[in-house]
Design an enzyme around this catalytic site. Structure first.
Site, short mmCIF file in Angstrom:
data_model
loop_
_atom_site.label_atom_id
_atom_site.label_comp_id
_atom_site.label_asym_id
_atom_site.label_seq_id
_atom_site.Cartn_x
_atom_site.Cartn_y
_atom_site.Cartn_z
N GLN A 1 12.61 8.77 -9.76
CA GLN A 1 11.80 7.84 -9.84
C GLN A 1 11.03 7.85 -11.25
O GLN A 1 10.76 8.80 -11.92
CB GLN A 1 10.44 7.97 -9.09
N LYS B 1 -1.43 -2.33 -1.74
CA LYS B 1 -0.22 -2.35 -2.65
C LYS B 1 0.27 -3.73 -3.27
O LYS B 1 0.06 -4.55 -2.27
CB LYS B 1 1.07 -1.35 -2.44
N CYS C 1 3.40 13.23 -6.82
CA CYS C 1 2.13 13.12 -6.82
C CYS C 1 1.50 14.51 -6.75
O CYS C 1 0.63 14.64 -7.65
CB CYS C 1 1.72 12.30 -5.73
N HIS D 1 1.06 8.06 -12.47
CA HIS D 1 -0.19 8.16 -11.60
C HIS D 1 -1.36 7.75 -12.47
O HIS D 1 -1.33 8.05 -13.81
CB HIS D 1 -0.35 9.40 -10.87
N HIS E 1 -0.64 4.89 -7.78
CA HIS E 1 0.81 5.40 -7.79
C HIS E 1 1.44 4.07 -8.31
O HIS E 1 1.35 3.02 -7.91
CB HIS E 1 1.37 5.78 -6.37
N ASP F 1 8.16 7.46 -12.40
CA ASP F 1 6.81 7.31 -11.69
C ASP F 1 5.76 7.26 -12.58
O ASP F 1 5.82 7.78 -13.60
CB ASP F 1 6.81 8.82 -10.83
N ARG G 1 15.02 13.14 -0.70
CA ARG G 1 14.54 12.58 0.57
C ARG G 1 15.63 12.58 1.87
O ARG G 1 16.64 12.08 1.29
CB ARG G 1 14.04 11.11 0.70
#
Ligand SMILES: [Zn+2]
Ligand SMILES: [Zn+2]
Length: 564
Positions: free
Chosen positions: A309, A393, A262, A313, A439, A311, A291
């Site tokens: 990911q 979410k 992000c 945005h 996200h 991902d 992570r």
């Protein structure tokens, strides 16, 4: 009943190992476990012996009786049980409950069935190591897992499902089909994709990019590391540091491996002035993040330390948020359909007690999510207060071929980062406004998605995803030359094809191709060479009629194009 079964198992273990030390034995989904400290390591051969003893205890139909005793009495009763003593230390009440059946007594809140005869159908499944209280600094105990059901039929069905799941285990298939490698020499939780797994990933990434471009996304590429200052601004160092790797020192400055993408996307947003006319922005990335996960929880592709990911945005005005969320969900379901998944469950998580953002923002966002779920007529459950502190979410759980649910897609509002990074756009009124940020990870993590894909298809991937789509099997060496012509023709049409040119019997080659789960096998012998035809077999064993090579090619390329 399941918890009672764990007590019965403990009694059985006690009768075999009189010096056994008992830790805890809770009920879990479908069954139970108990953790023991034993004088020797258990082997799978021990399980039938323990089961036999359990059956005797169940047949004896011994009552479970509860007593309340003082803590002091309990300390005396469990004097030779160090784990029970440790648990007792933490109980503040002066009275504690114990349950007794037959020759076994346990510190326990209960409840239990009336007697051991109420345990109807059970089976011990596996042995595993488990640290006392899940902490790797503590003693390693031995855990026995069992399952228990109200009827033998339910137990049998459950066992059959477990067997099927074992056959489909992505770690087993990953090795057999040469899809990926996990090596101690690299480190825990880090995945190497071999050529076969790599090919599947490349095909999916290509598809993923095309779909994203076609649906109004742009694709970003961002670094793997970033300065500590960046993670300070984003809040990760304050709220997420225990999940991050230690910093890397470069020229006296600290860099962190990224746990999320992000902040980079936000910096791209902030690289120039944005107007309401520029919005919405949909920016996606196949972003590899790292992570820290405890080594004990790592599991094949499903739980890793480095993962990619898919991902994105979405940065938009408050007015656009409804249609954007709707679009994200539609897009997600479309992609899941293409991969052959048609059953989902949606979970909506709402505002927790501690959170940021105004009541109005939360209401709007939650309404947007709820509306979209309703429009798509999806079954959903609300997790009241289960949202992140920065926004509500929805999570999509995908059901696989065995009926298991996998949490994959997540769509999250974020009221936090736009504030922290002071993101703004100029509105139609000429004033600065704060954009909404969402996200979204559609497949989730590539690794986990690949694990799901392998288990859902049991390694027999659809044609369009198969790393090798066609295997040519010459009957004898004299058919090799013609086989090579077929390969050249298939390759020129973009088909992934291999030849088995070993001097082996045809049946052995067919069997080998079936083990490799290759969708089509073309057997080439004298007749096929003579009239440029092919004899086609599917991996299921189905034999198709002999046909001209050209007509097979038409069918094949059409199937690949249709993502069959
Ligand atoms: Zn108990
Ligand atoms: Zn994000």
């Amino acid at each position: 009943m399941r918890h009672s079964a764990s007590h019965v198992m403990a009694e059985a273990v006690q009768s075999i190992f009189p010096d056994a030390k008992f830790a805890i034995g809770p009920a879990i989904e479908d069954g139970f476990y108990y953790d023991f400290d034993l004088p020797r390591s258990l082997t799978p051969d021990d399980l039938p012996i323990i089961e036999k003893k359990m059956s005797e205890i169940i047949r004896a139909d011994l009552p479970f009786t509860r007593r309340e005793i003082t803590k002091k009495e309990a300390q005396k009763l469990f004097a030779s049980q160090p784990y029970k003593l440790e648990l007792l230390e933490e109980i503040t009440d002066d009275k504690v409950g114990v349950y007794e059946q037959g020759s076994f007594i346990d510190l326990c809140r209960g409840p239990h069935v009336n007697s051991t005869g109420d345990i109807k159908a059970f089976k011990l499944i596996s042995i595993a190591g488990a640290y006392w209280r899940g902490d790797e600094h503590n003693a390693m105990l031995q855990r026995i897992y069992g399952v228990a059901f109200a009827t033998q039929k339910e137990l049998d069905e459950h066992i059959a499902r477990l067997e099927e799941a074992k056959k489909r285990d992505h770690r087993k298939l990953g090795k057999e089909l040469e899809l990926f490698v996990i090596s101690d020499e690299v480190g825990n939780g880090l995945i190497i994709y071999g050529p076969k797994g790599g090919r599947i990933r490349a095909v999916i990434e290509e598809f993923w990019r095309q779909e994203h471009f076609a649906n109004g996304y742009e694709i970003l590429y961002t670094p793997h590391i970033g300065l500590s200052k960046l993670w300070q601004t984003s809040g990760h160092l304050d709220f997420y540091q225990e999940n991050m790797y230690s910093p890397i020192d470069i020229e006296g400055q600290e860099y962190y491996l990224k746990p999320m993408n992000c902040p980079f996307h936000i910096l791209a947003y902030k690289s120039k002035m944005r107007s309401y006319r520029d919005l919405p922005l949909r920016w996606a990335e196949l972003g590899t993040v790292y992570r820290y996960e405890r080594s004990g929880v790592l599991l094949g592709l499903l739980r890793t330390r480095g993962f990619t990911q898919d991902d994105a945005h979405i940065i938009c005005t408050p007015e656009q948020v409804n249609s954007e969320i709707s679009e994200v969900l539609r897009f997600s379901l479309h992609i899941w359909h293409v991969f052959g998944f048609h059953k989902y469950k949606v979970y909506l998580s709402t505002r927790p007690a501690h959170s940021i953002g105004t009541e109005q923002m939360w209401q709007d966002a939650q309404e947007a999510l709820r509306k979209v779920i309703d429009e798509n007529k999806l079954e959903y459950e609300v997790d009241e207060g289960g949202g992140a502190f920065y926004g509500p979410k929805i999570d999509l759980k995908i059901e696989d071929a065995l009926g298991r649910e996998w949490q994959m897609t997540t769509i999250q509002f974020d009221f936090n980062l736009p504030e922290r990074f002071n993101m703004v756009y100029t509105g139609a009124d000429g004033q600065e406004h704060r954009p909404y940020m969402v996200h979204r990870a559609l497949l989730g993590a590539w690794e986990r998605f690949f694990g799901l894909l392998i288990e859902h298809y049991a390694g027999a991937f659809p044609l369009w995803l198969s790393p090798v789509q066609v295997k040519i099997i010459p009957v004898a060496d004299r058919h090799l030359e013609h086989s090579r012509k077929i390969i050249a023709e298939l390759k020129s049409r973009g088909v992934r094809v291999e030849v088995d040119d070993r001097s082996e019997r045809m049946n052995l080659k067919i069997r080998q191709a079936q083990l490799e789960k290759i969708p089509y096998m073309l057997v080439v012998g004298d007749k096929e060479v003579a009239d440029n035809s092919v004899s086609v077999r599917r991996r299921s064993g189905e034999q198709l009629p002999i046909q001209p090579l050209a007509s097979f090619l038409e069918t094949l390329t059409a199937e690949i194009a249709n993502k069959v």
